[in-house]
Design a protein around this motif. Structure first.
Motif, PDB file in Angstrom:
ATOM      1  N   ALA A 254       0.836  -1.202   0.000  1.00 62.74           N
ATOM      2  CA  ALA A 254       0.000   0.000   0.000  1.00 62.74           C
ATOM      3  C   ALA A 254       0.871   1.253   0.000  1.00 62.74           C
ATOM      4  O   ALA A 254       0.616   2.197  -0.758  1.00 62.74           O
ATOM      5  N   ARG A 255       1.906   1.231   0.818  1.00 62.71           N
ATOM      6  CA  ARG A 255       2.800   2.401   0.880  1.00 62.71           C
ATOM      7  C   ARG A 255       3.367   2.717  -0.496  1.00 62.71           C
ATOM      8  O   ARG A 255       3.535   3.874  -0.857  1.00 62.71           O
ATOM      9  N   GLY A 256       3.671   1.684  -1.239  1.00 65.30           N
ATOM     10  CA  GLY A 256       4.241   1.890  -2.563  1.00 65.30           C
ATOM     11  C   GLY A 256       3.228   2.362  -3.590  1.00 65.30           C
ATOM     12  O   GLY A 256       3.591   2.982  -4.585  1.00 65.30           O
ATOM     13  N   LYS A 257       1.970   2.099  -3.332  1.00 63.75           N
ATOM     14  CA  LYS A 257       0.953   2.443  -4.326  1.00 63.75           C
ATOM     15  C   LYS A 257       0.474   3.885  -4.215  1.00 63.75           C
ATOM     16  O   LYS A 257      -0.005   4.452  -5.188  1.00 63.75           O
ATOM     17  N   VAL A 258       0.532   4.451  -3.006  1.00 61.40           N
ATOM     18  CA  VAL A 258      -0.077   5.778  -2.819  1.00 61.40           C
ATOM     19  C   VAL A 258       0.901   6.890  -3.157  1.00 61.40           C
ATOM     20  O   VAL A 258       2.121   6.690  -3.171  1.00 61.40           O
ATOM     21  N   ASP A 259       0.331   8.050  -3.432  1.00 67.70           N
ATOM     22  CA  ASP A 259       1.161   9.202  -3.766  1.00 67.70           C
ATOM     23  C   ASP A 259       0.613  10.429  -3.032  1.00 67.70           C
ATOM     24  O   ASP A 259      -0.018  11.298  -3.621  1.00 67.70           O
ATOM     25  N   PRO A 260       0.800  10.467  -1.712  1.00 72.25           N
ATOM     26  CA  PRO A 260       0.177  11.545  -0.941  1.00 72.25           C
ATOM     27  C   PRO A 260       0.922  12.870  -1.095  1.00 72.25           C
ATOM     28  O   PRO A 260       2.085  12.896  -1.479  1.00 72.25           O
TER      29      PRO A 260
END
Ligand SMILES: Cc1cc2nc3c(=O)[nH]c(=O)nc-3n(C[C@H](O)[C@H](O)[C@H](O)COP(=O)(O)OP(=O)(O)OC[C@H]3O[C@@H](n4cnc5c(N)ncnc54)[C@H](O)[C@@H]3O)c2cc1C
Lengths: 296, 831
Positions: A254-260
């Motif tokens: 999940a960390r790798g998928k998001v772009d906050p």
């Protein structure tokens, strides 16, 4: 902090509302609970020519829970989903994520006025309900002078505070499909102060197969990204037993998928980190619910 | 019901009114008044090229537009520097409406008066101001670097250099067994009263008089300012502070531009005019406080005893200096706290920035001073491997050292001489209250629950109740009512209650008979104001003296009618009686009637009094040294400030995964001398602690590099809710002040002072990372812990792994055991 001049209409029927909206074109705005719109008016960040108050329109204040899902009318207040009534209880059984996420929306006073549908129409990526609509694969029912239609969530959200809704249209309800069998949900968020918009929030759905192994894990995040997005985390945990899956692998995925983005309250790196933490915390809770729902 | 109410937890008499919506604030006055609104600068620094009002002129309901060009006489001059100081070598103030240049976002440029606020804002929107932007100086470091200047003629941006020293600090440091140096920062917050400012003015043209209601902490001074700036005689102007919904310092500044412009318009238009500040205006058009860069060098010995302290502070004073350098002076002189500092040198450079002005906010420079001193103590303890409480204990001024002279000059120009105190007593009580000795056990227990726990403490000494004076007037009416007034205002602290308690006690009357009026220049013309924790000390003693004056006269008159010696009389429950002789008594209200020889019998009281009438034909009806009426006015003027003190401890828990910081316990030991009302003192402490927690963990003014305030609303400026404020455990200690008749010291500001220092210490203790910037948010703590180069404390190394945050981001999901249910809110059911 006083609004610029505007006209006010409070039609008694949906047709009348649509009439006023189509007569006024771009300059008209629907007013539901006013909890997002009125601050914008007061700060003169929005200056619509006419407000079309739909609060007198009949038939928009119902919560309908069926085997297919929960339909929430445009005048249903956030608070109404939080239990206490038979409709809310039925809704919570059909799609538990709805009430769970709603509990994190603002404070009681705001929940007593603000509407679930208004919050979706407002399309704030920091709002909880937009992501819940996405994660559950929901849609909105839209009425326009030329008829009604159902718009799936993915076609509805266009950008922050931006939807595909035509100018002369009222969202009459939002539909949240039922939680499938052998599935469970969880929701968690971190806010600076109790009741504030989330610094980061996470809603997850975990689905199990007949052997109580993970067949799907999906997540949607709050205050992460510009529009609601559903992230499929299944690959990290597929086929793993519900009570012993490698949730931290899913969190890492999940960390790798998001772009906050960064804002005043949190850096982008911290948000990304929280996506991992909250994913790691919610997935096992959702899996546990799925297990107990499978047993039932 | 007894009349001896001093020291009793009497319920606040104002609360019934205030909490049931019957308070009367400025905005409740003048329903038909015209409304004023302001065009404010959108730029941090710019020259005004042109103001075009044409488009606004056809707004229906517009009454008038004013710009600088419309100001005349003293109004066209810069606003006053209220408190000049020889070390404020380059003071600057703005104009009521900007003249040619703006120096912060929010500076007023034009005032619009219209039939209502909506219309006034419509007109504001249509006024086109053309600006030529200039480089903005934002933040204390930018001001210090001085690559550009706020005020052209002040290229180094330095408004003042305040400097005090008590000996040769360099020599002392050179010979000190140990020294350490460090730099730390503290950010801006603000008073943020829930009621913003507000002004209502009514000009009576027939009477030639102006009545102004303003939400102020100093009505008498606003009155003088209006009279001077509008060229009116003082007796033409009345200023009233009605109920004030909080001030916390920001409303002591005067005159605010609006306090002059609204009356100006009322006179010019012959109409009532009102302005009510909105929240955004308050953020950008009032005042902030607290930003400092602090460079500290301390010399100490192997036992942790101070040898010398050298402090160099850069203080951000914002765009202008209307309130002088009070805040930097307070920081400089209160920094020393409860400690013996053999040699002390402090230099504060007060610098201009293109941001909102900086004037006192509750604590007024003390939180910064406390942060400097207490963090120094923590560092010494850390280096030496000593208990932080022990290092403090070794440096405390001992109870037998009072009066203790620090050889410094305070903000009021008087010497910093501590009147009384018992600092070891405070520390002992604090340790017991918070369980300081059990910290390690608490830490291990938290560790087992998967959270990091830290404890921190901070001590302070607060100069309270500075002069020059405050007055009180007490009058007994024939009805038995006792009217008490003081010119000092109230901002909700409970003055009506406390002053009534004092008068009830001094005069021997039931509190129900007492009516207190504050801050109304019609009732009392001379006053200073409510700030610097001075109301109880100053007005409390003044009304006590006035009540004693009334008592003396009452006894004299009663002695006459009762044919007794005044020394044999007492007053109890409103009855003057001969001590030990039941029946030989006269009601105080009757004495009041007797005090006035003109006695038209309008009422029963006057008719009854005739039975006591005495006639002595040898004297005129009013004797030469007497006056009619049972009233007395007196003033209290202290030699110098009293010094209250206290000690706070915070226990924080930090979620090692989310970095959320939770203050789980907060302990306060408080010494404000004799306590008039312990419930009110505790309320003041609670409110102060709430603001302390806000300043430490939530609040900051988020200016961007262009000087735009990014969080000018309650959505993004995070004042703590009740849910973020910990329960506060309080213990009292009372060391009466020898300086005033009632033996009291101030209590208003204390609660906020040590918050930042104590919480920083606790977070440092929990994480093992040196905390050098406050406030701190979870996101920043995350960055700090993950910064390999961030300084670790020596204590954390000694603790070798137990309870200390390991380096690097902990992989998500690793520490999910014992997840707390507060703060991190998982799945439903708990809402
Ligand atoms: C202090 C505060 C805190 C808050 N915290 C949160 C929070 O934590 N999480 C959160 O999600 N929200 C939060 N909110 C917002 C709140 O949830 C609002 O209720 C919601 O965003 C909008 O719902 P509303 O009914 O008030 O809509 P309105 O304010 O009336 O309208 C919002 C927008 O949606 C449009 N609209 C509304 N209804 C319809 C409709 N039926 N058809 C077409 N267009 C429509 C309006 O035209 C407008 O553009 C907070 C609000 C406040 C004031």
């Amino acid at each position: 902090m006083k609004p610029a001049p505007f006209r006010y209409a409070d039609p008694g029927t949906l047709d009348e509302a649509l009439e006023v909206l189509s007569a006024e074109g771009e300059g008209a705005k629907v007013l539901a609970g006013g909890q997002s719109l009125l601050p914008l008016l007061s700060m003169r960040l929005a200056a619509p020519a006419v407000l079309v108050d739909i609060n007198r329109v009949p038939g928009l204040d119902t919560i309908e829970a069926t085997g297919d899902g929960v339909r929430v009318g445009a005048l249903v207040r956030h608070g109404a989903l939080l239990g206490g009534g038979p409709d809310a209880d039925a809704a919570a059984r059909v799609q538990p994520l709805l009430a769970r996420a709603t509990a994190h929306v603002a404070h009681p006073a705001i929940r007593n006025r603000g509407t679930t549908v208004g919050s979706i129409a407002h399309a704030d990526p920091s709002g909880e309900m937009t992501s819940v609509l996405a994660l559950t694969g929901g849609s909105v029912a839209v009425a326009t002078p030329s008829g009604t239609s159902e718009i799936p969530w993915a076609d509805f959200f266009v950008g922050p505070l931006e939807t595909s809704l035509p100018a002369a249209a009222v969202v009459t309800s939002a539909f949240f499909p039922a939680l499938p069998p052998r599935a469970g949900t969880a929701f968690a968020e971190i806010a600076r102060r109790r009741g504030d918009y989330a610094v980061c929030g996470a809603g997850v759905v975990v689905t199990l197969d007949d052997d109580r192994r993970v067949s799907a894990a999906r997540a949607a995040y709050i205050s992460v990204g510009l529009v609601p997005e559903v992230h499929d985390l299944t690959e990290a945990v597929a086929g793993q037993p519900a009570d012993a899956a490698d949730w931290s692998a899913a969190a890492a995925l999940a960390r790798g998928k998001v772009d906050p983005d960064a804002d005043l309250h949190a850096g982008a790196g911290y948000r990304r980190h929280l996506v991992g933490v909250l994913t790691g915390r919610t997935l096992p809770a959702a899996a546990a619910e799925a297990v107990s729902r499978s047993a039932a | 019901m007894t009349t001896k109410l001093f020291g009793e937890p009497v319920r606040r008499r104002e609360d019934a009114r205030l909490i049931t919506g019957r308070g009367r604030y400025v905005d409740d006055i003048g329903h038909t008044a015209l409304a004023a609104a302001f065009v404010r600068s959108p730029h941090a620094h710019a020259r005004i090229v042109d103001i075009d009002v044409d488009a606004a002129l056809d707004v229906e309901g517009l009454v008038a537009i004013y710009t600088y060009e419309d100001l005349t006489g003293p109004l066209a001059e810069p606003l006053p520097v209220l408190i000049p100081h020889p070390q404020l070598h380059a003071p600057r103030t703005g104009y009521p409406l900007a003249s040619g240049e703006v120096n912060h976002v929010g500076e007023p440029v034009a005032m619009v008066v219209a039939t209502d606020r909506y219309v006034a804002e419509d007109a504001c929107d249509r006024i086109v101001v053309t600006y030529e932007e200039l480089p903005a100086v934002v933040g204390v470091d930018a001001a210090r670097a001085a690559r550009s200047a706020v005020h052209e003629e002040i290229p180094d941006n330095v408004a003042a250099v305040h400097h005090q020293e008590t000996g040769d600090v360099e020599a002392a440091l050179a010979t000190a067994p140990r020294t350490l140096s460090f730099t730390q920062y503290i950010e801006r917050s603000a008073s943020m009263p829930l009621e913003g400012k507000g002004v209502h003015a009514r000009w009576d043209a027939d009477d030639g008089s102006l009545r102004v209601h303003t939400s102020t902490q100093a009505s008498t001074s606003v009155r003088a300012a209006i009279a001077a700036k509008l060229q009116l005689s003082l007796d033409q102007v009345e200023v009233i502070a009605p109920d004030v919904g909080g001030g916390f310092g920001v409303k002591i500044v005067h005159p605010w531009p609006e306090e002059l412009l609204v009356p100006m318009a009322a006179i010019a238009l012959g109409r009532e005019v009102k302005w009510t500040e909105d929240r955004r205006e308050h953020f950008i058009g009032s005042a902030h406080e607290r930003q400092q860069r602090q460079e500290i060098t301390v010399g100490y010995d192997d036992d942790g005893r101070l040898v010398a302290l050298d402090v160099h502070i850069w203080h951000d004073n914002g765009a202008y200096t209307p309130y002088g350098i009070i805040v930097p002076i307070v920081t400089a002189t209160q920094l020393v706290g409860p400690y013996v500092i053999p040699t002390y040198r402090v230099k504060v450079e007060s610098v201009y920035t293109n941001t909102v002005i900086v004037t006192p906010y509750r604590g007024a420079g003390r939180p910064q001073g406390c942060y400097a001193m207490e963090r120094t103590m923590d560092r010494i303890a850390d280096v030496l491997g000593l208990d932080r409480a022990e290092v403090r204990a070794r440096n405390l001024i001992r109870p037998d050292q009072f009066p203790y002279d620090h050889h410094l000059t305070f903000q009021d120009g008087r010497p910093v001489i501590y009147d009384s105190g018992d600092y070891p007593g405070l520390l002992d009580k604090l340790k017991a209250l918070v369980g300081w000795e059990d910290a390690e056990a608490m830490r291990r227990d938290a560790e087992a629950r998967g959270t990091l726990l830290g404890v921190g403490m901070a001590l302070y000494v607060e100069g309270t109740g500075p002069g020059p004076y405050e007055g009180g007037h007490v009058q007994v009416l024939g009805s038995g009512k006792v009217l008490v007034s003081t010119g000092l205002t109230s901002q909700g602290q409970g003055h009506e209650t406390v002053l009534a308690q004092i008068v009830a006690t001094e005069l021997g009357v039931p509190i129900e008979d007492i009516e207190v009026t504050t801050g109304d220049t019609r009732r009392f013309g001379y006053a200073v104001g409510t700030f610097a924790s001075r109301a109880a000390v100053m007005s409390g003693n003044a009304v006590a003296l006035a009540a004693r004056g009334v008592r003396e006269k009452a006894l004299r008159i009663a002695a006459d009618v009762l044919e007794a010696d005044p020394g044999d009389l007492e007053i109890d429950e409103g009855l003057v009686q001969v001590r030990g002789t039941p029946g030989a008594a006269v009601p105080l209200r009757t004495v009041a009637v007797l005090s006035n020889p003109l006695r038209y019998a309008f009422d029963e009281a006057a008719r009854q009094a005739t039975q006591f009438a005495t006639h002595d034909d040898s004297k005129p009806p009013v004797a030469e040294d007497d006056e009619p009426g049972l009233e007395f006015r007196d003033y209290y003027s202290p030699l110098r400030s009293t010094f209250a003190s206290g000690a706070h401890a915070a226990v924080v828990e930090i979620d090692p995964a989310t970095f959320e910081i939770d203050v789980v316990r907060y302990a306060v030991v408080h010494d404000c001398g004799n306590v008039v009302n312990p419930m009110i003192v505790e309320g003041q402490v609670h409110g102060g602690v709430a603001q302390g927690v806000g300043g430490a963990l939530y609040e900051r003014m988020a200016y961007d590099a262009d000087g735009q305030l990014q969080n000018a609303s309650f959505m993004d400026f995070l004042m703590p809710y009740a849910s973020e404020v910990p329960d506060v455990d309080i213990d009292h200690q009372q060391t009466p002040s020898p300086l005033n008749p009632l033996g009291i010291k101030g209590a208003g500001e204390a609660g906020v002072i040590p918050g930042t220092a104590a919480i920083a210490s606790a977070i440092e203790d929990a994480t093992g990372r040196r905390i050098t910037r406050m406030p701190i948010a979870p996101s920043e703590l995350f960055d700090l812990v993950n910064d390999e180069s961030a300084e670790r404390t020596a204590a954390s190394a000694r603790r070798a792994g137990t309870g200390t945050m390991p380096a690097g981001t902990m992989p998500a999901g690793v520490r999910t055991t014992g997840v707390r249910t507060t703060g991190v809110r998982t799945t439903g059911g708990g809402a």
